[in-house]
Design a protein around this motif. Structure first.
Motif: not given
Length: 352
Positions: A102, A105, A128
């Motif tokens: 995560r 990105k 995020h």
């Protein structure tokens, strides 16, 4: 004392009973910066009876001693790798202190003026799924124009923090942004933005290694900015009064104005000072010692004795018991403990 660990999933289910008798080695690493904290567990699976966590599972680790309650919570981790080998059959899994799938990105921030460092950190944290915990000084650090091309959001924020001698940490669902712990004055016990200071007596230390590095001994750092009135590059310098005659380091990239140039030069000088000396300590396991905490080493002569900042803490539990290894750097003058705090630490009863 008897070392012990407890491992829970996010639903609160205790996994310890299925793993503790099969665990041959458990290592947890806690480090300053974006280098995510790591947990690695190795298991003996002869008989193939171990039920392993799956990749993506979230775990909480407690590690310490039965005779020293409460057992400290070391952190929350996300399983990211499982390995099997044999014969004899063994299993290992690793978990990170943040969900890096995560966190890393592709870049999604438009180039432009992003206000202060705090504004950018909150924007990235929200995008995020993190909760931002920001040192108050982040509100006063202007960024100006930002160019983000191939780097991820976290890499961008980490770079901007590092240029100012700050630290970006991902801890569970928290995005933490603060000055390097070496620049923060410690307290007797952990307080908001004041790391803990621990007394560490020589008789508890089983091994130490001190290294000094002459290559980092610059006395000045020079940064450059453009004067909007003349269009010329203007230098600014930050000097270490104790090493004013030492060489000068020139920074490669220009700052947007004089204040930013001074901030960048001062930050780089602090980083150079930390690089001049390092101390590695090995001792019986003490999981209260974490990255970002300060230690006051007593009973050893200078330069080993004195105050240090933990850059990396590694705790290992295996057949030989629980052991701790600390990698330390010196604090900046602003991060040195007050005499009152040191006096309180020295009044502590020395642990056996």
């Amino acid at each position: 004392m008897r070392p012990v660990f407890y491992l829970f999933d996010t639903a609160g289910t205790d996994l310890t009973g299925t793993l503790i008798d099969r665990t041959t080695r458990l290592t947890v690493v806690d480090a300053e910066g974006l280098a995510s904290d790591t947990l690695e567990v190795e298991l003996d699976d002869r008989g193939q009876s171990v039920a392993l966590p799956a990749v993506g599972d979230r775990l909480r680790l407690l590690l310490g001693y039965l005779e020293r309650p409460p057992i400290p919570v070391i952190g929350d981790f996300v399983v990211d790798e499982v390995r099997l080998s044999g014969p004899p059959l063994s299993i290992a899994f690793t978990a990170k202190g943040a969900d890096m799938t995560r966190a890393l990105k592709a870049p999604v921030i438009d180039d432009g003026d992003d206000g202060t460092l705090a504004d950018l950190a909150r924007r990235i944290a929200g995008r995020h799924g993190y909760t931002a915990e920001l040192h108050p000084d982040a509100e006063t650090i202007p960024l100006g124009h930002i160019d983000q091309q191939t780097e991820s959001d976290m890499a961008l924020l980490s770079r901007l923090a590092r240029d100012r001698d700050w630290v970006l940490r991902l801890d569970g669902n928290r995005l933490i942004l603060r000055p390097h712990a070496g620049n923060l004055p410690p307290a007797r016990a952990p307080e908001p933005w004041h790391p803990a200071l621990h007394r560490l007596d020589a008789k508890r230390i089983t091994r130490y290694d001190y290294t000094t590095n002459a290559r980092s001994r610059y006395g000045k750092v020079r940064a450059w900015h453009y004067d909007p009135d003349t269009g010329r590059r203007v230098p600014v310098e930050v000097c270490d009064d104790e090493q004013a005659d030492a060489p000068t380091l020139d920074l490669r990239h220009d700052a947007k104005d004089e204040r930013a140039a001074l901030d960048l030069a001062a930050a780089r000088l602090r980083q150079l000072r930390r690089a001049e000396g390092s101390l590695t300590l090995e001792l019986p396991g003490d999981t209260r010692l974490l990255a970002g905490h300060h230690v006051l080493v007593r009973g050893l002569s200078e330069p080993v004795g004195g105050q240090w900042v933990i850059q990396r803490a590694e705790h290992t539990l295996d057949a030989g018991g629980l052991r701790t290894r600390l990698e330390c750097v010196p604090p900046a003058p602003a991060g040195r403990a007050s005499q009152d705090v040191i006096d309180d630490i020295l009044k502590e009863e020395v642990e056996p």
